[in-house]
Design a protein around this motif. Structure first.
Motif, mmCIF file in Angstrom:
data_model
loop_
_atom_site.group_PDB
_atom_site.id
_atom_site.type_symbol
_atom_site.label_atom_id
_atom_site.label_comp_id
_atom_site.label_asym_id
_atom_site.label_seq_id
_atom_site.Cartn_x
_atom_site.Cartn_y
_atom_site.Cartn_z
ATOM 1 N N GLN A 67 -14.004 27.390 39.609
ATOM 2 C CA GLN A 67 -14.858 26.207 39.711
ATOM 3 C C GLN A 67 -14.952 25.484 38.378
ATOM 4 O O GLN A 67 -15.002 26.103 37.319
ATOM 5 N N TYR A 68 -14.997 24.156 38.474
ATOM 6 C CA TYR A 68 -15.249 23.283 37.328
ATOM 7 C C TYR A 68 -16.561 22.566 37.616
ATOM 8 O O TYR A 68 -16.659 21.838 38.612
ATOM 9 N N VAL A 124 -15.131 28.388 35.515
ATOM 10 C CA VAL A 124 -15.327 29.826 35.732
ATOM 11 C C VAL A 124 -14.396 30.285 36.844
ATOM 12 O O VAL A 124 -14.150 29.566 37.820
ATOM 13 N N GLY A 125 -13.877 31.475 36.667
ATOM 14 C CA GLY A 125 -13.052 32.091 37.697
ATOM 15 C C GLY A 125 -13.452 33.543 37.840
ATOM 16 O O GLY A 125 -13.652 34.230 36.831
ATOM 17 N N PHE A 183 -13.725 38.521 35.645
ATOM 18 C CA PHE A 183 -14.138 37.124 35.623
ATOM 19 C C PHE A 183 -13.952 36.554 34.235
ATOM 20 O O PHE A 183 -13.881 37.304 33.254
ATOM 21 N N GLY A 184 -13.851 35.240 34.163
ATOM 22 C CA GLY A 184 -13.672 34.567 32.889
ATOM 23 C C GLY A 184 -14.420 33.241 32.877
ATOM 24 O O GLY A 184 -14.573 32.606 33.930
ATOM 25 N N PRO A 216 -8.554 34.965 34.649
ATOM 26 C CA PRO A 216 -9.212 34.765 35.956
ATOM 27 C C PRO A 216 -9.357 33.284 36.299
ATOM 28 O O PRO A 216 -9.260 32.905 37.473
ATOM 29 N N VAL A 217 -9.602 32.446 35.323
ATOM 30 C CA VAL A 217 -9.760 31.012 35.585
ATOM 31 C C VAL A 217 -8.472 30.447 36.176
ATOM 32 O O VAL A 217 -8.479 29.773 37.213
#
Lengths: 264, 264
Positions: free
Chosen positions: A140-141, A132-133, A119-120, A220-221
């Motif tokens: 998601q933003y 976040v990804g 994840f990032g 990831p993002v």
């Protein structure tokens, strides 16, 4: 982002990371536009007490919770790189923006398992924005799913890089060739450009001279938003990449850009 | 900003301008990151319905209140330029930022009396930041007085320009010579760089190819913050300047930079 689709232990780490990055915002903002003393690192890049305070805060929080995890940070370096889980931290990505009062600097955190980012987080404290990804969970933003532009072609693409000054002369030639092929190029941004790519606003970010903590959280993002991020030869970015990074909104742009890079 | 120190009729215009620019924020933000269609102007610069809607909104409001005032706008051009009072409007300064989702675009409004800007507003809708300067009243950021860095020397200065692409080859040579003389140069920003100069975060902004509506609102902000803004020969910027602009945090930096410009 809800973490229900992740393995329980990764979900727990992801929740912890999001909470901790939120707490770190105030550590950074306390120094923003307050004329912190600027020191110069061995590579001649600037650093301030803000960078060091944020990284210390994140390291302390992570190691208190996960004492056997590894750490790859911009300011305090590497530890336990043989661990299964390694955290990549760039406390203030865009220190040159930070020290000139420009608000588009960010905090980057990624968790790597066996060397692969799972994840990032791209967090922008001043604007309160966050991307976040997490592997298999999408991007998601601000809590809402976001996606790269899937159908933009290279000739209609918006291309970003932080500054022409990040390139060697040969790399600048590559970037100029890409410029000729796209609709628009702009400079500025640091991690924000990659976040805009995940948001479907920018189509191509091509940079060089990056360190692993600059790009590991981006992977990831961008991948979870439907984009592609590799080195300039098309290989996935890892801890061992050479610092030349290309992020693209879709496979077609990625392929077309790599072809131009390969001819230069 | 309170307008109590201004002549009554200017004070009234200043209050009106601040209120109207606040109302215009939502007109612009409605289109931001919503993929507005991008059209190309005669000078090949991009424009969207957002630029046109904001300018139309501001023009309508101003002409309803002050029907005999002149207007100098980016999208709808000039009218009544023989009037004593002329409004300069750049509805979205930084359209290239706007169309790539980058939040550091701004709305610029100035009032000119007999050709001289008496107040100026730099408004950044996405971040909600605003800088205002009015003749003899100082400069304010978010309602608090702000000031340029009065003691920075050229060798410690932070230099900004929006992009290397705004320069001709000869102008790029000038900019590169200045780069050699300062601590740090960065690209990006449009009007935001000048606002950061007024805030004491950036020391030098050197650009070319600007239009009057790009810089007229900057002059009261920067001068009232204690800075200097002229053309590259040191003359005050007016409606008739050639579009080469230098803004400096203090007279010493301004003089030192002009000397370098003069030798190139």
């Amino acid at each position: 982002m809800k973490s229900s689709g992740l393995e329980p232990q990764i979900a727990e780490m992801f929740d912890f990371a999001q909470t901790t990055v939120t707490q770190a915002r105030e550590v950074a903002l306390k120094w923003f536009r307050q004329a912190p003393e600027i020191m110069t690192k061995d590579d001649e890049s600037p650093v301030t007490i803000a960078d060091r305070s944020v990284e210390q805060f994140l390291r302390d929080a992570i190691l208190q919770r996960y004492p056997d995890h590894g750490m790859l940070g911009e300011e305090f370096g590497l530890s336990h790189l043989d661990a299964q889980y390694i955290w990549s931290i760039d406390p203030i990505d865009g220190t040159r923006s930070f020290i000139s009062g420009n608000p588009l600097w960010g905090c980057l955190v990624a968790l790597l398992r066996d060397g692969v980012p799972v994840f990032g987080i791209i967090d922008i404290p001043f604007t309160g924005e966050r991307w976040v990804g997490a592997h298999g969970q999408g991007c998601q933003y601000g809590g809402v799913a976001c996606r790269t532009r899937q159908s933009t072609r290279l000739e209609d693409a918006i291309l970003y890089a932080t500054s022409p000054d990040i390139f060697t002369q040969q790399e600048q030639g590559v970037f100029d060739a890409l410029t000729q092929a796209v609709y628009l190029r702009r400079f500025g941004g640091d991690c924000y450009s990659y976040a805009l790519l995940a948001l479907g606003q920018v189509d191509l970010v091509v940079e060089a001279g990056l360190q692993p903590y600059d790009y590991l959280a981006l992977r990831p993002v961008i991948e979870e938003a439907g984009g592609v991020i590799t080195d300039w030869t098309g290989q996935p970015v890892t801890m061992h990449s050479d610092g030349r990074v290309i992020a693209a909104a879709n496979l077609a742009i990625h392929r077309a850009a790599l072809e131009i890079i390969a001819t230069k």
